[in-house]
Design an enzyme around this catalytic site. Sequence first.
Site, short mmCIF file in Angstrom:
data_model
loop_
_atom_site.label_atom_id
_atom_site.label_comp_id
_atom_site.label_asym_id
_atom_site.label_seq_id
_atom_site.Cartn_x
_atom_site.Cartn_y
_atom_site.Cartn_z
N ASP A 77 12.03 -6.96 -16.03
CA ASP A 77 13.20 -6.99 -16.90
C ASP A 77 14.37 -7.56 -16.10
OD1 ASP A 77 14.19 -4.94 -15.26
OD2 ASP A 77 14.37 -3.47 -16.87
N CYS A 91 11.20 -3.44 -12.48
CA CYS A 91 12.47 -3.21 -13.16
C CYS A 91 13.42 -2.66 -12.11
CB CYS A 91 12.30 -2.28 -14.37
SG CYS A 91 11.76 -0.60 -14.03
N THR A 147 14.09 0.43 -11.11
CA THR A 147 13.45 1.45 -10.26
C THR A 147 11.94 1.32 -10.21
OG1 THR A 147 13.20 3.02 -12.09
CG2 THR A 147 15.26 3.14 -10.79
N HIS A 161 -8.17 4.32 -3.36
CA HIS A 161 -8.57 5.55 -4.05
C HIS A 161 -8.57 5.45 -5.57
CE1 HIS A 161 -7.38 8.27 -0.41
NE2 HIS A 161 -8.17 7.25 -0.06
N HIS A 197 -13.94 8.96 -5.72
CA HIS A 197 -12.90 8.14 -6.36
C HIS A 197 -13.42 7.54 -7.66
CE1 HIS A 197 -10.58 8.82 -2.83
NE2 HIS A 197 -11.39 8.12 -2.05
#
Length: 146
Positions: A8, A65, A67, A98, A134
Amino acid sequence: MKIAIGNDHGAYSYKNEIMDMLIKEGYEVINVGCDGPESVDYPDYAKKVADLVANKEVDFGIVMCGTGIGISIAANKVKGIRCALCTDVTMARLTREHNDANMLSMGQRTTGIETAKDIVHTFLTTPFSNGERHIARIKKIAELEK
């Protein structure tokens, strides 16, 4: 290897720098992100990248973005996506080893550009461990999508 990248307005400058790095390293990059500071909605860009990954049109997706939080939440709503928000190279390595993450999320406001480049490099070059525990956990995650 083909990589889709989306963002964004909060991460357009990082997208450009990371795209340049990936192209120089020989990756094919599909840019579906915004290219300027005008406000846009990150779920739109998360979906574009996630759809490309889920449909196996690209090998991996990278979303960004401010954060990395909102865009990762949105990406993870698409069936088949395991998008990990990473803030350091250890997280990038472990999510590939993992979780067999197929998308990476980062934030321009929370991670320095050189660290972000290191995270991308680590994410794209770390193989899945194929460990039995996993694999079993990833199958359980996929069951949550039903």
